[in-house]
Motif scaffolding. Structure first.
Motif, PDB file in Angstrom:
ATOM      1  N   VAL A  45       0.882  -1.163   0.000  1.00  0.00           N
ATOM      2  CA  VAL A  45       0.000   0.000   0.000  1.00  0.00           C
ATOM      3  C   VAL A  45       0.921   1.214   0.000  1.00  0.00           C
ATOM      4  N   VAL A  46       0.901   1.965  -1.107  1.00  0.00           N
ATOM      5  CA  VAL A  46       1.815   3.090  -1.296  1.00  0.00           C
ATOM      6  C   VAL A  46       1.032   4.386  -1.209  1.00  0.00           C
ATOM      7  N   ASN A  47       1.588   5.348  -0.490  1.00  0.00           N
ATOM      8  CA  ASN A  47       0.983   6.667  -0.375  1.00  0.00           C
ATOM      9  C   ASN A  47       1.927   7.693  -0.998  1.00  0.00           C
ATOM     10  N   ASN A  48       1.423   8.404  -1.991  1.00  0.00           N
ATOM     11  CA  ASN A  48       2.160   9.505  -2.619  1.00  0.00           C
ATOM     12  C   ASN A  48       1.530  10.796  -2.105  1.00  0.00           C
ATOM     13  N   PRO A  49       2.151  11.438  -1.085  1.00  0.00           N
ATOM     14  CA  PRO A  49       1.544  12.638  -0.517  1.00  0.00           C
ATOM     15  C   PRO A  49       1.731  13.892  -1.374  1.00  0.00           C
ATOM     16  N   SER A  66       8.583 -14.289 -14.813  1.00  0.00           N
ATOM     17  CA  SER A  66       7.748 -13.100 -14.961  1.00  0.00           C
ATOM     18  C   SER A  66       6.763 -13.010 -13.800  1.00  0.00           C
ATOM     19  N   PHE A  67       6.189 -11.838 -13.626  1.00  0.00           N
ATOM     20  CA  PHE A  67       5.206 -11.620 -12.576  1.00  0.00           C
ATOM     21  C   PHE A  67       4.101 -10.738 -13.114  1.00  0.00           C
ATOM     22  N   THR A  68       2.993 -10.685 -12.392  1.00  0.00           N
ATOM     23  CA  THR A  68       1.853  -9.862 -12.762  1.00  0.00           C
ATOM     24  C   THR A  68       1.502  -8.982 -11.582  1.00  0.00           C
ATOM     25  N   VAL A  69       1.229  -7.701 -11.855  1.00  0.00           N
ATOM     26  CA  VAL A  69       0.784  -6.788 -10.810  1.00  0.00           C
ATOM     27  C   VAL A  69      -0.628  -6.322 -11.136  1.00  0.00           C
ATOM     28  N   GLN A  70      -1.357  -6.013 -10.069  1.00  0.00           N
ATOM     29  CA  GLN A  70      -2.744  -5.592 -10.227  1.00  0.00           C
ATOM     30  C   GLN A  70      -3.060  -4.540  -9.174  1.00  0.00           C
ATOM     31  N   SER A  71      -3.846  -3.539  -9.578  1.00  0.00           N
ATOM     32  CA  SER A  71      -4.295  -2.518  -8.643  1.00  0.00           C
ATOM     33  C   SER A  71      -5.636  -1.982  -9.130  1.00  0.00           C
ATOM     34  N   THR A  72      -6.650  -2.083  -8.273  1.00  0.00           N
ATOM     35  CA  THR A  72      -7.953  -1.542  -8.649  1.00  0.00           C
ATOM     36  C   THR A  72      -7.935  -0.017  -8.590  1.00  0.00           C
ATOM     37  N   GLU A  73      -7.191   0.561  -7.631  1.00  0.00           N
ATOM     38  CA  GLU A  73      -7.118   2.019  -7.514  1.00  0.00           C
ATOM     39  C   GLU A  73      -6.460   2.654  -8.739  1.00  0.00           C
ATOM     40  N   ALA A  89      19.597  -9.760 -17.274  1.00  0.00           N
ATOM     41  CA  ALA A  89      18.168  -9.737 -17.572  1.00  0.00           C
ATOM     42  C   ALA A  89      17.355  -9.663 -16.275  1.00  0.00           C
ATOM     43  N   TYR A  90      16.232  -8.962 -16.352  1.00  0.00           N
ATOM     44  CA  TYR A  90      15.303  -8.870 -15.229  1.00  0.00           C
ATOM     45  C   TYR A  90      13.917  -8.599 -15.781  1.00  0.00           C
ATOM     46  N   GLN A  91      12.900  -8.776 -14.940  1.00  0.00           N
ATOM     47  CA  GLN A  91      11.514  -8.525 -15.312  1.00  0.00           C
ATOM     48  C   GLN A  91      11.108  -7.164 -14.755  1.00  0.00           C
ATOM     49  N   LEU A  92      10.300  -6.396 -15.525  1.00  0.00           N
ATOM     50  CA  LEU A  92       9.999  -5.015 -15.137  1.00  0.00           C
ATOM     51  C   LEU A  92       8.565  -4.627 -15.486  1.00  0.00           C
ATOM     52  N   VAL A  93       7.944  -3.866 -14.573  1.00  0.00           N
ATOM     53  CA  VAL A  93       6.690  -3.158 -14.833  1.00  0.00           C
ATOM     54  C   VAL A  93       6.930  -1.723 -14.394  1.00  0.00           C
ATOM     55  N   SER A  94       6.753  -0.783 -15.329  1.00  0.00           N
ATOM     56  CA  SER A  94       6.887   0.642 -15.005  1.00  0.00           C
ATOM     57  C   SER A  94       5.507   1.261 -14.993  1.00  0.00           C
ATOM     58  N   LEU A  95       5.266   2.183 -14.037  1.00  0.00           N
ATOM     59  CA  LEU A  95       3.971   2.843 -13.972  1.00  0.00           C
ATOM     60  C   LEU A  95       4.100   4.194 -13.293  1.00  0.00           C
ATOM     61  N   GLU A  96       3.061   4.984 -13.422  1.00  0.00           N
ATOM     62  CA  GLU A  96       2.978   6.292 -12.772  1.00  0.00           C
ATOM     63  C   GLU A  96       2.106   6.147 -11.533  1.00  0.00           C
ATOM     64  N   LEU A  97       2.621   6.580 -10.388  1.00  0.00           N
ATOM     65  CA  LEU A  97       1.883   6.529  -9.134  1.00  0.00           C
ATOM     66  C   LEU A  97       1.256   7.889  -8.882  1.00  0.00           C
ATOM     67  N   PRO A  98      -0.075   7.996  -8.999  1.00  0.00           N
ATOM     68  CA  PRO A  98      -0.734   9.287  -8.804  1.00  0.00           C
ATOM     69  C   PRO A  98      -0.726   9.698  -7.334  1.00  0.00           C
ATOM     70  N   PRO A  99      -1.045  10.957  -7.048  1.00  0.00           N
ATOM     71  CA  PRO A  99      -1.147  11.376  -5.642  1.00  0.00           C
ATOM     72  C   PRO A  99      -2.209  10.551  -4.919  1.00  0.00           C
ATOM     73  N   GLY A 100      -1.980  10.308  -3.650  1.00  0.00           N
ATOM     74  CA  GLY A 100      -2.926   9.531  -2.857  1.00  0.00           C
ATOM     75  C   GLY A 100      -2.399   8.142  -2.574  1.00  0.00           C
ATOM     76  N   GLN A 101      -3.297   7.299  -2.139  1.00  0.00           N
ATOM     77  CA  GLN A 101      -2.940   5.961  -1.699  1.00  0.00           C
ATOM     78  C   GLN A 101      -3.399   4.925  -2.704  1.00  0.00           C
ATOM     79  N   ALA A 102      -2.586   3.903  -2.932  1.00  0.00           N
ATOM     80  CA  ALA A 102      -2.934   2.833  -3.857  1.00  0.00           C
ATOM     81  C   ALA A 102      -2.371   1.511  -3.346  1.00  0.00           C
TER      82      ALA A 102
END
Length: 179
Positions: A45-49, A66-73, A89-102
């Motif tokens: 659970v990550v909080n971007n203040p 490989s792995f799978t990530v999921q977030s409803t928020e 070699a490595y496995q990667l998922v890049s994403l943008e974390l918006p303000p708030g908690q997810a």
């Protein structure tokens, strides 16, 4: 080996199993900017203040499956992609974390790390194992404890069983008064 030493070793096994179990399933808190920490195969659970979205990466250490990530928020369900070649070699998922908690779940795979290279501070609470794995750890720990207790009982020649039987199952002919 003397009886006392064998009992002490069994007690140390019990203590070791409890400490290992606790350290394996406990939640961990992280806070900071330009931070990296292990998620494992559970969720975070990550909080971007801050006021702006920040880039984060979820990646494995080295050549891993490989792995799978999921977030409803974040309306996210993404499979990792292989990066690099050979030993790098490595496995990667890049994403943008918006303000708030997810909440971000690792639903397939393990040994996943969250990396934030942003100077914006984030806060995170990591649960390193999914519920099914927590149950497995607890069952294993319980079996180790029961086995060690049985070993201690056998080492002491199960004397406590006779005393327990005498206490619980008094015969009607016993003239021992109970108060």
């Amino acid at each position: 080996m003397s009886v006392k030493i064998r009992v002490i070793i069994a007690v140390l096994v019990i203590i070791g199993a409890v400490v290992w179990s606790f350290n394996t399933i406990r939640q961990r808190n992280y806070s900071g900017a330009k931070i990296a920490f292990e998620i494992g195969s559970g969720y975070v659970v990550v909080n971007n203040p801050g006021k702006e979205a920040i880039p984060i990466q979820l990646r494995t250490n080295g050549r891993s499956t490989s792995f799978t990530v999921q977030s409803t928020e974040l309306d996210l369900r993404e499979n990792s992609k292989r990066q690099g070649t050979g030993r790098n070699a490595y496995q990667l998922v890049s994403l943008e974390l918006p303000p708030g908690q997810a909440k971000i779940d690792v639903i397939r795979g393990g040994e996943v790390q969250l990396i934030s290279l942003s100077s914006q501070r984030i806060e995170a609470v990591v649960t390193p194992l999914e519920a099914g794995n927590v149950q497995t750890v607890l069952i294993f720990t319980g079996l180790v404890i029961l086995g060690a207790l049985y070993y201690i009982s056998g080492t002491l020649e199960h004397r406590w069983i006779g005393a327990l039987r005498r206490k619980l199952f008094r015969h009607p002919g016993d003239l021992t008064p109970t108060v």
